[in-house]
Design an enzyme around this catalytic site. Structure first.
Site, PDB file in Angstrom:
ATOM      1  N   LEU A   1       1.072  -0.553  -0.514  1.00  0.00           N
ATOM      2  CA  LEU A   1       0.203  -0.155  -0.187  1.00  0.00           C
ATOM      3  C   LEU A   1       0.856   0.892  -0.115  1.00  0.00           C
ATOM      4  CD1 LEU A   1      -2.671  -0.221   2.847  1.00  0.00           C
ATOM      5  CD2 LEU A   1      -3.293  -0.326   0.183  1.00  0.00           C
ATOM      6  N   ASP A   2       0.195   2.288  -1.013  1.00  0.00           N
ATOM      7  CA  ASP A   2       1.115   3.857  -0.766  1.00  0.00           C
ATOM      8  C   ASP A   2       1.577   4.506   0.694  1.00  0.00           C
ATOM      9  OD1 ASP A   2       1.627   3.560  -3.474  1.00  0.00           O
ATOM     10  OD2 ASP A   2      -0.086   4.856  -3.433  1.00  0.00           O
ATOM     11  N   PRO A   3       2.323   4.726   0.581  1.00  0.00           N
ATOM     12  CA  PRO A   3       2.301   5.584   2.314  1.00  0.00           C
ATOM     13  C   PRO A   3       1.400   6.418   2.668  1.00  0.00           C
ATOM     14  CG  PRO A   3       4.485   6.154   1.438  1.00  0.00           C
ATOM     15  CD  PRO A   3       3.570   5.131  -0.211  1.00  0.00           C
TER      16      PRO A   3
END
Length: 308
Positions: A47-49
């Site tokens: 998951l993206d930050p």
């Protein structure tokens, strides 16, 4: 002289992490691994930050089955801001274009129709996809654009949730390989005003229950009690990663043979072919195998349980 490395536990299972915003998936996976004192860990699709939500963490032998969760369909809730396009297609990037938002709900609902079903999507440059051994985002940060081919993806459901100008909330049920940031960017271009992701939350991976998720902070609180048995109660069985595969129940002799990696032939009255879960007479998960057209069972990924 350096201290000897502390040996981790042979703990097997899947932890459903509710990822918080700001941390990378790999960093938070390492924290979970340390809290469980596991000898091995892997996540099942970064998951993206900026993103939050469900991130299954595989521990021990469960890492052998992480690919099945990487390949699983996923569900997201996303908030898009209309009128601004960014270089990363999310709020972490730089605004590269601003346009007036003069969009009514009818136009949004019509535009959404174009993104349902089987569609082609060009992956974003700000992704972990590799080109000549380097992630695309490394090229993007250096100002280099790499030509990317469109890839087929499936949008099983694209549900309108809310629209409060300029914010549009959607729920997306999609196949593996779908970039929600790209979906929002493409939608913004169809609407003619541009758009980018401001909030993204993964609410489902395969069939995992939303209410079984736990934040890192909650896990740390259990860890502070120094009761590993209590901690382990929050793990799901590794078989859950492949629960969609049909189960094949083996005899004691068959289970012993596949445990040694041997192929076996069985009476295939149901004509099963392809991948199956192997189940022992004690109803224990043994691993995954492939059944060929001759009803030969080929062990593929087998569980190894070390004696305590």
């Amino acid at each position: 002289m350096s201290k000897p490395r502390k040996k981790g536990r042979d703990i097997n299972g899947i932890f459903l992490l509710d990822k918080s915003q700001g941390m990378s998936s790999n960093d938070i996976m390492q924290k979970v691994k340390r809290l469980f004192q596991a000898n091995k860990a892997g996540h099942t699709g970064a998951l993206d930050p900026l993103a939050t939500g469900m991130l299954p963490i595989c521990l021990g032998e469960a890492t052998k089955f992480s690919q099945y969760l990487l390949d699983a369909d996923k569900r997201y809730q996303v908030i898009a801001k209309l009128g601004e396009r960014t270089d990363t297609s999310d709020a972490d990037g730089q605004v590269v274009q601003k346009r007036e938002v003069n969009i009514d709900l009818a136009k949004i609902l019509t535009a959404l129709e174009q993104f349902r079903g089987e569609i082609m999507q060009v992956p974003t440059m700000f992704s972990a996809l590799k080109y000549q051994g380097k992630a695309l985002y490394e090229y993007a940060r250096a100002g280099i654009t790499i030509e990317r081919e469109a890839r087929p993806i499936s949008i099983f459901e694209l549900k309108f949730i809310d629209y409060q100008i300029p914010y549009l909330t959607l729920e997306v049920h999609c196949s593996k390989g779908t970039y929600i940031r790209t979906l929002v960017d493409d939608l913004g271009e169809v609407l003619g005003c541009g758009a980018h992701v401001t909030r993204l939350r993964r609410i489902a991976v395969a069939d995992y229950p939303y209410n079984k998720m736990m934040t890192l902070e909650q896990l740390q609180q259990f860890s502070e009690q120094e009761d590993l048995d209590l901690l382990d109660q929050h793990l799901l069985p590794m078989e859950s990663a492949v629960i969609r595969l049909p189960g094949l129940h083996l005899t004691k002799e068959q289970a012993r043979a596949v445990g040694f990696g041997q192929r076996i032939k069985f009476l295939n009255e149901q004509g099963i072919q392809g991948q199956v879960r192997l189940i022992s007479p004690e109803n224990l998960f043994l691993g995954v195998a492939v059944i060929d057209e001759n009803s030969i069972v080929h062990p593929q990924r087998m569980v190894v349980i070390k004696p305590e």
